[in-house]
Design a protein around this motif. Structure first.
Motif, short mmCIF file in Angstrom:
data_model
loop_
_atom_site.label_atom_id
_atom_site.label_comp_id
_atom_site.label_asym_id
_atom_site.label_seq_id
_atom_site.Cartn_x
_atom_site.Cartn_y
_atom_site.Cartn_z
N PHE A 79 -38.70 48.47 -9.23
CA PHE A 79 -40.02 47.56 -9.20
C PHE A 79 -41.13 48.43 -8.35
N ASP A 80 -42.35 48.69 -9.07
CA ASP A 80 -43.13 49.39 -8.48
C ASP A 80 -42.92 50.88 -8.14
N GLY A 81 -42.03 51.15 -8.87
CA GLY A 81 -41.43 52.76 -8.99
C GLY A 81 -40.33 52.84 -8.09
N ARG A 82 -39.61 51.77 -7.48
CA ARG A 82 -38.60 52.00 -6.57
C ARG A 82 -37.51 51.27 -6.93
N PRO A 83 -36.25 51.98 -6.87
CA PRO A 83 -35.05 51.36 -6.98
C PRO A 83 -34.81 49.79 -6.41
N LEU A 84 -34.40 48.92 -6.79
CA LEU A 84 -34.23 47.71 -6.20
C LEU A 84 -33.09 47.84 -5.30
N ASP A 85 -33.63 47.43 -3.87
CA ASP A 85 -32.67 47.68 -2.57
C ASP A 85 -31.83 46.39 -2.61
N ARG A 86 -30.67 46.40 -2.35
CA ARG A 86 -30.08 44.89 -2.54
C ARG A 86 -29.82 44.57 -0.82
N SER A 87 -30.27 45.11 -0.09
CA SER A 87 -29.99 44.60 1.39
C SER A 87 -30.92 43.38 1.56
N GLY A 88 -30.34 42.34 2.53
CA GLY A 88 -31.14 41.21 2.67
C GLY A 88 -32.43 41.28 2.70
N ARG A 89 -33.05 42.11 3.76
CA ARG A 89 -34.21 42.16 3.99
C ARG A 89 -35.14 42.62 2.85
N SER A 90 -34.68 43.63 2.24
CA SER A 90 -35.26 44.12 0.93
C SER A 90 -35.42 43.18 -0.13
N LEU A 91 -34.39 42.54 -0.32
CA LEU A 91 -34.52 41.39 -1.46
C LEU A 91 -35.45 40.54 -0.98
N LYS A 92 -35.34 39.84 0.25
CA LYS A 92 -36.42 38.85 0.61
C LYS A 92 -38.04 39.39 0.35
N ALA A 93 -38.01 40.42 0.65
CA ALA A 93 -39.51 41.04 0.57
C ALA A 93 -39.67 41.13 -1.10
N TYR A 94 -38.70 41.68 -1.91
CA TYR A 94 -39.05 41.70 -3.47
C TYR A 94 -39.27 40.38 -3.65
N ARG A 95 -38.45 39.44 -3.56
CA ARG A 95 -38.68 37.59 -3.94
C ARG A 95 -39.94 37.33 -3.53
N LYS A 96 -40.49 37.91 -2.87
CA LYS A 96 -42.03 37.51 -2.43
C LYS A 96 -43.18 37.83 -3.45
N ARG A 97 -42.66 39.24 -3.93
CA ARG A 97 -43.52 39.78 -5.17
C ARG A 97 -43.16 39.21 -6.36
N VAL A 98 -41.97 38.82 -6.44
CA VAL A 98 -41.54 38.39 -8.04
C VAL A 98 -41.04 37.01 -7.77
N GLN A 99 -41.75 35.96 -8.46
CA GLN A 99 -41.24 34.65 -8.31
C GLN A 99 -40.66 34.15 -9.55
N LEU A 100 -39.87 32.97 -9.45
CA LEU A 100 -39.31 32.29 -10.66
C LEU A 100 -39.93 31.01 -10.70
N VAL A 101 -40.08 30.77 -12.12
CA VAL A 101 -40.61 29.57 -12.53
C VAL A 101 -39.52 28.77 -13.49
N LEU A 102 -38.86 27.83 -13.06
CA LEU A 102 -37.81 27.13 -13.68
C LEU A 102 -38.09 26.40 -15.01
N GLN A 103 -37.29 26.01 -15.97
CA GLN A 103 -37.34 25.30 -17.02
C GLN A 103 -37.86 23.75 -16.81
N ASP A 104 -37.01 23.12 -15.61
CA ASP A 104 -37.04 21.79 -15.71
C ASP A 104 -37.79 21.25 -14.06
N PRO A 105 -39.00 21.09 -14.20
CA PRO A 105 -39.66 20.70 -12.88
C PRO A 105 -38.95 19.66 -12.16
N SER A 106 -38.32 18.75 -12.60
CA SER A 106 -37.65 17.63 -11.96
C SER A 106 -36.49 18.19 -11.38
N GLY A 107 -35.77 19.12 -11.75
CA GLY A 107 -34.57 19.70 -11.07
C GLY A 107 -35.12 20.87 -9.99
#
Length: 344
Positions: free
Chosen positions: A85-113
């Protein structure tokens, strides 16, 4: 085909633009049960998404597209390959993933769920801010996100609960919950599949407007080629864990080269000719066949056209390489012996 594509006339030119998100050789394998062979849910995928680009990942249920999306989000760790992401390999440490998920967000199929029925709209949208330790004006951020998602005036929705909203309004709340963190990329998994036809166009128009106003990129996961036609700049068609055709949306959907893409398009209401009825079910991802992974269901092979083109044996015995994920829209790519032999 559906109505003419909304995005094509004003599509930006992404040629030469470095990718925001990049996948290279991604595999996701799940262990089999009781001695069964492992399931190759994603079996080698290259894919790039550039800043401001909307890519549609298309395929029938079970083809691996949602598993691929989860790997790109960091929710599933690839068995092999890498995600950058943005030229850098995805770091799977907890802090890095948390920062990554702020920049990449998920929108799911079922809003009710996706929405907690006990949380107000305000709390649902503010949840991401609280998780990520937002230090600014929470109320202003929530109001801004709701407004950008088309819920105006936003204060009118603060104290409402999901059951008090329409399906379209609930999906807008889900989108607002993603926007409140000011991401750079949205991964939308069947974002309009659960909505009435009258509301689908509004949500698609909203996603296009967000791209224009905020420069958002998006990966839209869908089985609906009509949706891809109306929203995407580029389409990647997936079958049995691998992308089999990719290119600019108007190129792939008006002049498809892979027999699988042709079959998917043939069942759209305005498609010319008779629908292509594929034989059998998709193979088990734990037992991917030799040769082209589509050959057991391929209407071109079964109809004798591959024989006439001299590629029938290759279809049955020779695997095809992973398509390059660059996909700048020039030329397109296809994983098909017959198409490459000039059969199209």
């Amino acid at each position: 085909m559906t109505a003419s594509p909304t995005v094509v006339p004003g599509s930006p030119d992404f040629t030469g633009t470095p990718p925001l998100l990049s996948a290279r050789g991604v595999h996701v394998v799940f262990p089999g049960r009781s001695g069964a062979p492992p399931a190759r849910a994603v079996d080698g995928v290259d894919l790039d998404i550039r800043p401001g680009e909307i890519v549609a990942l298309v395929g029938e249920s079970g083809c691996g597209k949602t598993t691929l999306a989860r790997a790109l989000l960091g929710l599933v760790e690839p068995t092999a390959g890498r995600v950058s992401f943005d030229g850098r390999p995805l770091d799977r440490s907890g802090r890095s993933l948390k920062a990554y998920r702020k920049r990449v967000q998920l929108v799911l199929q079922d809003p009710s769920g996706s929405l907690n029925p006990r949380h107000t709209v305000y709390d649902a949208v503010a949840e991401g801010l609280r998780i990520h330790g937002h230090r600014g004006d929470e109320r202003a951020a929530v109001a801004g996100a709701l407004s950008r998602a088309g819920l105006r005036p936003p204060e009118r929705f603060f104290l409402r609960y999901p059951h008090e909203l329409s399906g379209g309004q609930r999906q807008r709340v889900v989108i607002a919950g993603a926007l409140v963190l000011e991401p750079e990329l949205l991964v939308a998994d069947e974002p309009v599949a659960s909505l009435d036809a009258s509301v689908r166009g509004e949500i698609l128009a909203l996603l296009l407007r967000l791209r224009t106003e905020l420069g958002l990129s998006a990966l839209v996961v869908t089985h609906d080629l009509g949706l891809a036609w109306n929203i995407a700049d580029r389409v990647a068609v997936m079958y049995l864990g691998r992308i089999v055709e990719t290119g600019a949306v108007e190129q792939v959907l008006t002049a498809p080269r892979h027999p699988y893409t042709r079959a998917l398009l043939s069942v759209l209401p305005e498609a010319p000719g008779d629908p292509v009825v594929l034989t059998g079910e998709p193979p088990d991802p734990a037992r991917i066949p030799d040769g082209c992974r589509f050959h057991a269901r391929c209407q071109i092979l079964l109809g004798g056209e591959a024989d006439r083109a001299g590629v029938a044996n290759a279809c049955r015995t020779q695997d095809l390489e992973i398509l390059d994920g660059g996909g700048d829209g020039a030329g397109g790519q296809v994983a098909c012996h017959w198409a490459r032999a000039g059969g199209v």
